[in-house]
Design a protein around this motif. Structure first.
Motif, PDB file in Angstrom:
ATOM      1  N   GLY A  41      34.022  32.176  15.438  1.00  9.30           N
ATOM      2  CA  GLY A  41      34.998  33.259  15.422  1.00  9.30           C
ATOM      3  C   GLY A  41      34.986  34.150  16.646  1.00  9.30           C
ATOM      4  N   ALA A  42      34.074  33.933  17.602  1.00  8.27           N
ATOM      5  CA  ALA A  42      34.008  34.748  18.818  1.00  8.27           C
ATOM      6  C   ALA A  42      34.676  34.007  19.969  1.00  8.27           C
ATOM      7  N   CYS A  43      35.525  34.715  20.697  1.00  6.87           N
ATOM      8  CA  CYS A  43      36.321  34.088  21.744  1.00  6.87           C
ATOM      9  C   CYS A  43      36.523  35.053  22.902  1.00  6.87           C
ATOM     10  N   ASP A  44      36.477  34.535  24.127  1.00  4.33           N
ATOM     11  CA  ASP A  44      36.713  35.330  25.328  1.00  4.33           C
ATOM     12  C   ASP A  44      37.954  34.810  26.042  1.00  4.33           C
ATOM     13  N   TYR A  45      38.756  35.750  26.538  1.00  4.63           N
ATOM     14  CA  TYR A  45      40.002  35.437  27.237  1.00  4.63           C
ATOM     15  C   TYR A  45      39.921  36.047  28.643  1.00  4.63           C
ATOM     16  N   ALA A  46      39.859  35.215  29.672  1.00  2.00           N
ATOM     17  CA  ALA A  46      39.821  35.688  31.060  1.00  2.00           C
ATOM     18  C   ALA A  46      41.238  35.640  31.620  1.00  2.00           C
ATOM     19  N   TRP A  47      41.735  36.767  32.099  1.00  2.42           N
ATOM     20  CA  TRP A  47      43.097  36.884  32.622  1.00  2.42           C
ATOM     21  C   TRP A  47      43.101  36.437  34.074  1.00  2.42           C
ATOM     22  N   GLU A  48      43.347  35.163  34.277  1.00  5.21           N
ATOM     23  CA  GLU A  48      43.248  34.552  35.605  1.00  5.21           C
ATOM     24  C   GLU A  48      44.332  35.026  36.567  1.00  5.21           C
ATOM     25  N   SER A  49      45.534  35.268  36.071  1.00  6.43           N
ATOM     26  CA  SER A  49      46.647  35.652  36.942  1.00  6.43           C
ATOM     27  C   SER A  49      46.850  37.158  36.988  1.00  6.43           C
ATOM     28  N   GLY A  50      45.991  37.905  36.328  1.00  3.67           N
ATOM     29  CA  GLY A  50      46.150  39.361  36.260  1.00  3.67           C
ATOM     30  C   GLY A  50      45.837  40.048  37.575  1.00  3.67           C
ATOM     31  N   PRO A  51      46.244  41.301  37.686  1.00  6.02           N
ATOM     32  CA  PRO A  51      46.052  42.043  38.935  1.00  6.02           C
ATOM     33  C   PRO A  51      44.624  42.520  39.163  1.00  6.02           C
ATOM     34  N   ASN A  52      43.782  42.478  38.121  1.00  5.30           N
ATOM     35  CA  ASN A  52      42.420  42.995  38.226  1.00  5.30           C
ATOM     36  C   ASN A  52      41.411  41.878  37.992  1.00  5.30           C
ATOM     37  N   GLU A  53      40.597  41.617  39.003  1.00  4.37           N
ATOM     38  CA  GLU A  53      39.617  40.534  38.925  1.00  4.37           C
ATOM     39  C   GLU A  53      38.649  40.760  37.758  1.00  4.37           C
ATOM     40  N   ASP A  54      38.298  39.686  37.088  1.00  4.57           N
ATOM     41  CA  ASP A  54      37.335  39.707  35.975  1.00  4.57           C
ATOM     42  C   ASP A  54      37.789  40.578  34.805  1.00  4.57           C
ATOM     43  N   TYR A  55      39.093  40.666  34.579  1.00  4.43           N
ATOM     44  CA  TYR A  55      39.600  41.456  33.448  1.00  4.43           C
ATOM     45  C   TYR A  55      40.119  40.512  32.378  1.00  4.43           C
ATOM     46  N   GLY A  56      39.986  40.920  31.159  1.00  2.00           N
ATOM     47  CA  GLY A  56      40.443  40.141  30.020  1.00  2.00           C
ATOM     48  C   GLY A  56      40.014  40.835  28.751  1.00  2.00           C
ATOM     49  N   PHE A  57      39.773  40.057  27.704  1.00  2.57           N
ATOM     50  CA  PHE A  57      39.373  40.656  26.436  1.00  2.57           C
ATOM     51  C   PHE A  57      38.630  39.622  25.600  1.00  2.57           C
ATOM     52  N   SER A  58      38.026  40.098  24.532  1.00  2.00           N
ATOM     53  CA  SER A  58      37.328  39.232  23.586  1.00  2.00           C
ATOM     54  C   SER A  58      37.869  39.496  22.196  1.00  2.00           C
TER      55      SER A  58
END
Length: 106
Positions: A41-58
């Motif tokens: 049930g644990a998942c990480d989402y890395a925003w590859e095309s986003g404006p901020n490096e290493d940003y995303g959510f879990s």
């Protein structure tokens, strides 16, 4: 990563950590989705095309139990979510982003 650089998985597929990370493009934005081994049930989402490096959510899904005894006597029943459900989580995240900063809540 542009849309053409990865194959989109089927919407009804329920990937597990053993399948490894996969890429999804949602509303023109590309994310790498990683399910955590040993943490159902644990998942990480890395925003590859986003404006901020290493940003995303879990995200984390769990099961509610009425008592400690119920929890102790029930095996883990967390079923992996579908790719379409991952897409919906990404859409919810993107809906919270301030377009000027690329962050949530700014």
């Amino acid at each position: 990563m542009a849309d053409s650089e990865h194959d989109e998985p089927a919407g009804d597929w329920r990937p597990t950590a053993d399948d490894g990370p996969f890429a999804l493009t949602v509303d023109g934005e590309t994310f790498t989705v990683s399910l955590r081994p040993g943490e159902p049930g644990a998942c990480d989402y890395a925003w590859e095309s986003g404006p901020n490096e290493d940003y995303g959510f879990s995200s984390f899904q769990g099961t509610a139990f009425g008592s400690i005894q119920d929890r102790a006597s029930t095996p883990s029943t967390i079923e992996p979510i579908t790719v379409d459900e991952h897409r919906e989580s990404i859409r919810n995240f993107l809906g919270q982003i301030n377009p000027e900063t690329g962050y949530i809540g700014d």
